[in-house]
Design an enzyme around this catalytic site. Sequence first.
Site, mmCIF file in Angstrom:
data_model
loop_
_atom_site.group_PDB
_atom_site.id
_atom_site.type_symbol
_atom_site.label_atom_id
_atom_site.label_comp_id
_atom_site.label_asym_id
_atom_site.label_seq_id
_atom_site.Cartn_x
_atom_site.Cartn_y
_atom_site.Cartn_z
ATOM 1 N N SER A 1 1.179 -0.508 5.047
ATOM 2 C CA SER A 1 1.659 0.867 5.254
ATOM 3 C C SER A 1 3.182 0.906 5.205
ATOM 4 C CB SER A 1 1.230 1.363 6.635
ATOM 5 O OG SER A 1 2.070 0.772 7.631
ATOM 6 N N ASP A 2 3.722 2.055 4.874
ATOM 7 C CA ASP A 2 5.143 2.222 5.144
ATOM 8 C C ASP A 2 5.277 2.222 6.667
ATOM 9 O OD1 ASP A 2 7.691 4.184 3.438
ATOM 10 O OD2 ASP A 2 7.841 2.676 5.012
ATOM 11 N N TRP A 3 6.501 2.099 7.143
ATOM 12 C CA TRP A 3 6.684 1.865 8.583
ATOM 13 C C TRP A 3 6.394 3.139 9.386
ATOM 14 C CZ3 TRP A 3 6.887 -1.923 5.614
ATOM 15 C CH2 TRP A 3 7.163 -3.230 6.035
ATOM 16 N N ALA A 4 5.311 3.069 10.148
ATOM 17 C CA ALA A 4 4.826 4.193 10.963
ATOM 18 C C ALA A 4 4.217 5.282 10.102
ATOM 19 C CB ALA A 4 5.936 4.776 11.839
ATOM 20 N N GLY B 1 1.663 1.770 1.099
ATOM 21 C CA GLY B 1 1.184 3.143 1.203
ATOM 22 C C GLY B 1 2.318 4.049 1.660
#
Length: 744
Positions: free
Chosen positions: A275-278, A242
């Site tokens: 998810s992408d990171w954070a 995402g």
Amino acid sequence: MKINSIYITIIILVIGLISCKKEQKPTIEKIATNVYQGTAISSEFDDAIDSLISLMTIEEKIGMLHANSMFSSGGVERLGIPELKMVDGPLGIREEISRNSWAPAGWDNDYATYYPAAGSVAATWNPDLSYTFGNSVGQEARARGKDMLLSPAINIIRTPLGGRTYEYFTEDPFLNKKLAVPFIVGIQENDVMACIKHFAANNQETNRGTVDVLMDERTLREIYLPAFEAAITQANAYSVMGAYNKFRGDYLCENDLMLNKILRNEWGFKGVVVSDWAAVHSTVKSLENGLDIEMGTPKSFNEYFLADKLIEAFKLGEISEAEIDKHIKRILNVLFQVKAINGKNRVQGSLATEAHYQDSYNIAAESVVLLKNEKNTLPLNLEGVKSIAVIGNNATKKNALGGFGAGVKTKREVTPLEGLQNRLPENVKINYAEGYLERYSKNENDQKAEVTLHGPLPVNKLDATKLEEAIEAAKNSDMAIIFAGSNRDYETEASDRMNLKLPFAQEELIKKVMEVNPNTIVVMIAGAPFDLQEVEKMTSTLIWSWFNGSEGGNVLADVLLGTINPSGKLPWTMPKNIEDSPAHATNSFPGDETVTYKEGILVGYRWFDTKNIEPLYPFGYGLSYTNFEISDLKTNKETYNINNLIEISFKMKNIGNVAGKEVAQLYVSNPDSKVERATQELKGFKKVFVKSGASEIITITLPVKELAYYSEIKNKWLIEPGKYVLKIGNSSRGNFEEISINIQ
Ligand code: GLC
């Protein structure tokens, strides 16, 4: 050596040969058929999954939904469920990262093959090489013990200033999907999940963490989704990342439309969304809207949205165990699918082998784009050449590392200077001069950590000494080769470029060198379009190369010396001015809190062709050391119905005196369309090898369904009956052979 030890040696050699044979690429017929179809997630694991879930506590389940280190999500050791191990990235397998910070772990056994960046793969226009890349890098991911490779990155190149342009394939949705599918199939054949990213509409770095992307439905369907859709429905990608941005008001990692309605309900996706990171901003909402695993930045992992907060929400009855089980099932599905759970004969893989360096070479070899060769200076004729001036920081600059997640720690990156040293005969002296310095201004508000509108600001001023050395070298050499362009510090994730200008005053350097030695060749090394108008005027010989992998320097030398006949074609339009480019002409980049893709479906060459704007170099353009002629264009029928396959065949003749590869491109126009359409759209291509003087009969098949447009009124794909013009050429603006057909 004693006799028996000779036998032992021979036996070892034979075993060695057999074993390395085992790693050979798939059989030729597979590649020859060019059909790439991924393996769907099997339902054979369902019972085992249900029984595992029945044994898990709610805390154990929730532990699987978020990071338990920087690049893994939790497992349940007592039940034999391993943590899910992830690894970047698009240029090869990233070095091991510490479990609790972005710092490298400092291992000495995680050196990998540096593969050509995606732009280079796209420039080959060869889906078989994209498969080769996927298969090769998939073996490296397995050798590093990983379950998920965070690649390929398949966002459309909407602006040439995009910081991650080099990581993405192309501006064209058809070429994008034709390269994405084989890449994913190649990765996943090695018991590794491909993780297609960044889903979706993450086409700029500026404000990527918050920008709300708006576009009409037809643009979404025809331009920004096709590669993702094909990745799921044809390649059966097992995971999706995402994106950071929002789409139509919701963050992608909590976007029901994208993650549930389109990805799962329409396309039938059964894998996991990471998810992408954070990139996660909620607990219950993100899970209910389709996210499965939350990854993030260094902090205690129980502070993540899908950690303690989720346990809290569960205890408050805000989310049911059944809902949580749904996500656990998806994660277990993909872990079983790649044999991560009691998997027998899982692919072992191999890392940084000669075979993989060769893969890297083979991809790069078909990616170099010959932009200009007016005096046929290339391939180099070394007759009488005693010295060559090799000028430019880019002759020695290494590009494997850098760019956040896309960097690769490698033991081999042959630079252009080393490539020439490897390939030039002893009697040719190389006079190297750096020529220009890679320097950046101390941009006082340089908030690298935040996403700024632009990346590092180059110092566009030549160093007098460096210039003097370069002029001396050029003066005292029979010819000069200047290596200029960009690098992985100037083009990078988390920021977009300010403009198309060549950095570090390279134009001035080229001008000064040409003044003292007109016998000068210019080689651009970069991952995105630059303004080459001045350079194009100054030199008769211009080559475009890429961040081109472990063997990049050898490939460049082989192209310059004619061992390789260049066959690369631009995967995006090279504009004359940034204002000519659609996102900029419509003043819809980078936006502010929202960005609206006002150009709609007219992305890339669609805009330049429809608005009749002359690019510097068009999409699909690239020269060869030979020439090809296309003739005898015909189709198998004149009239087709919606379920037909159109077969276009034609003759391709090599009329030059060296063998070479050409990319025949099929563009389709619908002149009588009742709706707005691009003047022409790429709907087929084929790369062929033809010996000098020989001809090949080539057939490109085109399902009539590919001619559909997406109707926003009917919310479905429609095919307009009537006349279509099919054009075959060697560029989007080449001299076309064309033929008309009718669709009933
Ligand atoms: C980055 C990138 C993504 C990468 C991830 C892990 O922010 O957007 O492509 O895979 O974080 O490094």
